[in-house]
Design an enzyme around this catalytic site. Sequence first.
Site, PDB file in Angstrom:
ATOM      1  N   LYS A 110       0.843  -1.205   0.000  1.00  0.00           N
ATOM      2  CA  LYS A 110       0.000   0.000   0.000  1.00  0.00           C
ATOM      3  C   LYS A 110       0.875   1.250   0.000  1.00  0.00           C
ATOM      4  CE  LYS A 110      -3.696   2.317   2.511  1.00  0.00           C
ATOM      5  NZ  LYS A 110      -4.305   2.847   1.268  1.00  0.00           N
ATOM      6  N   ALA A 128     -12.384   6.005  -1.179  1.00  0.00           N
ATOM      7  CA  ALA A 128     -11.696   7.277  -0.916  1.00  0.00           C
ATOM      8  C   ALA A 128     -11.007   7.138   0.436  1.00  0.00           C
ATOM      9  CB  ALA A 128     -12.681   8.444  -0.921  1.00  0.00           C
ATOM     10  N   ASN A 161       4.898   0.822  -3.234  1.00  0.00           N
ATOM     11  CA  ASN A 161       4.193   1.958  -3.824  1.00  0.00           C
ATOM     12  C   ASN A 161       4.453   3.196  -2.962  1.00  0.00           C
ATOM     13  OD1 ASN A 161       1.706   3.832  -3.996  1.00  0.00           O
ATOM     14  ND2 ASN A 161       1.506   2.539  -5.804  1.00  0.00           N
ATOM     15  N   CYS A 207      -3.394   9.157  -7.550  1.00  0.00           N
ATOM     16  CA  CYS A 207      -4.488   8.909  -6.612  1.00  0.00           C
ATOM     17  C   CYS A 207      -5.526  10.015  -6.729  1.00  0.00           C
ATOM     18  CB  CYS A 207      -4.001   8.833  -5.178  1.00  0.00           C
ATOM     19  SG  CYS A 207      -5.366   8.511  -4.046  1.00  0.00           S
ATOM     20  N   LYS A 231       2.947   4.941 -11.928  1.00  0.00           N
ATOM     21  CA  LYS A 231       1.558   4.468 -11.986  1.00  0.00           C
ATOM     22  C   LYS A 231       0.673   5.573 -12.537  1.00  0.00           C
ATOM     23  CE  LYS A 231      -2.042   1.981  -9.515  1.00  0.00           C
ATOM     24  NZ  LYS A 231      -2.369   1.177  -8.329  1.00  0.00           N
ATOM     25  N   THR A 281      -7.507   4.159 -10.209  1.00  0.00           N
ATOM     26  CA  THR A 281      -8.972   4.148 -10.252  1.00  0.00           C
ATOM     27  C   THR A 281      -9.532   5.310 -11.061  1.00  0.00           C
ATOM     28  OG1 THR A 281      -8.967   5.336  -8.166  1.00  0.00           O
ATOM     29  CG2 THR A 281      -9.226   2.948  -8.057  1.00  0.00           C
ATOM     30  N   GLY A 323     -12.789  -2.499  -9.750  1.00  0.00           N
ATOM     31  CA  GLY A 323     -13.590  -3.721  -9.822  1.00  0.00           C
ATOM     32  C   GLY A 323     -13.903  -4.105 -11.259  1.00  0.00           C
ATOM     33  N   GLY A 381      -6.504  -6.544  -7.829  1.00  0.00           N
ATOM     34  CA  GLY A 381      -6.789  -5.521  -6.826  1.00  0.00           C
ATOM     35  C   GLY A 381      -8.057  -5.789  -6.052  1.00  0.00           C
TER      36      GLY A 381
END
Lengths: 264, 300
Positions: B44, B69, B98, B128, B163, B191, B215, B263
């Site tokens: 993480k 979030a 990360n 992010c 990323k 995301t 997802g 993920g």
Amino acid sequence: MADIRKTAALIEETEKLAEGICGLWLRPEAPEVAVSAVPGQFVSVYCRDASRLLPRPISLCEIDRERGRLRLVYRIAGAGTRELSERKAGETIEIMGPLGNGYSLEGLPADGGHAVLMGGGIGIPPLLALARALPGVRTAVLGYRDGETFLREEFEALGCRVIIATDDGSIGTKGNVIDAARENAVRGDMIYSCGPVPMQRGVKAYAAELGIPAQLSLEERMACGIGACLACVCQSREKDSHSHVHNKRVCKDGPVFFADEIEL
Amino acid sequence: MNTRVSIAGVEFKNPVTTASGTFGSGMEYAELVDLNRLGAVTTKGVAIVPWPGNPTPRVAETHGGMLNAIGLQNPGVDVLLERDIPFLKHYDTRIIVNVCGKTAEDYVAVVEKLADAPVDLLEINISCPNVREGGIAFGQDPRMVESITREIKQHAKQPVIMKLSPNVTDITKTAKAAEAGGADALSLINTLTGMKIDINRRTFLLANKTGGMSGPAVKPVALRMVYQTANAVSIPVIGMGGIATAEDALEFLMAGASMVAVGTANFYNPRATLDVIEGIEKYMESSRVEDIKELIGCVK
């Protein structure tokens, strides 16, 4: 806590306890899920509809270690729990558990003393498993919306003194569990509580007034259920030793916390 | 059968890792998953100091996906070094760390702290969507991407994966910018920014109002972006976004990803990484694929 398993579980029985309140008895294929469970823990329940990804965390209402069974009592709160309520006896569902820490029985006098159980709405079910495990005198203060109560007789059958509060005043004290506790001058050696946050704030204050410890079981939206995703945090008073910030994980460090550990 | 892949000179026993933020540092999942089976664990996001993250609710379910979030809550790089890296070193798997930050100096400070640690690769989170400063602010502007990549590369001892954010009009622009800045590899997608409203409370479901969507529902978008990126740059691409099964992973490999990350699936199937690894092996066996490299980018 090393016994977390994801397993299929046979639905042995389903029940409807009140409007929108359902229950089921499960026999997990991995018996450890039931055998190692303690009151206050929960299981993650997975939906069959693949569009609903995340498991629903549901507390354990009863733990039958001998027969390796668990009873869940839940409220239909959305599509996932509605789907669950449509499952029938003989079907299987996927669950993972037991999760979380559970209530601590330590800190009570040697004879069991006097435990006060305070539950609001769908916070009531986990207190039934706890009431069964507590050795001493137990007073259960249970809060409902209206006269349609559930699990009340089962607390009575366990020998608990039961005090009722209803929002509409149709039974017992009109108001919440704190109002009922005050009206009946409820006291004891430890308060165990589960319910919505505003109620638990009240419980925390009530316990502080009486100068007795309280254990609160919290609810929060979760994803993983095992402490990895950090979705379901609550604020801790001290810096947490795992997170190194003022956050504790409800799913892993809780759901039960001592009232003085957390900020509500 | 050879499932080994290599990225920037680092060899992995198989092309499957975890997507940052969905697996902690592996500790919680180690009870349920044999970490030795994984090509790598991607930890993480970690910052130079502990971050408390966002208020709750931090997650919401959506049809076939979810929003989060979290706000990059993390215990800080010192704890990672003292607790999490030594834990992961007990396992025979690669370690990708990360890294997140609010300023270029933040990223550099973390990267320097990690310089002598037994970490195989660094993944830099410039994408992010849930933190105001840093994060996505760096990830949407190709010039910023290039300059921050260059700066991190000057200080990093390990190979650097940038990323990328999917919240851009043309992902090949930020991809090429990262490559120009010296990135050793790219990972995508982070995301997609999304929202959910609670109609009963007439307010946002997430305390942060918006969150990052992930997802199975995002998989086609992710796959398209991985394909575009893999064809636009000459550095390796790590593909992620909705991968839950071996079939999903194979699509990403065929689209050009050298490696894939699982993920959100970890949240509803803790064994998802293992299912993907075993399923890839089965596919290779039944399709008589000797070397996984035959599959990487085979769909042009």
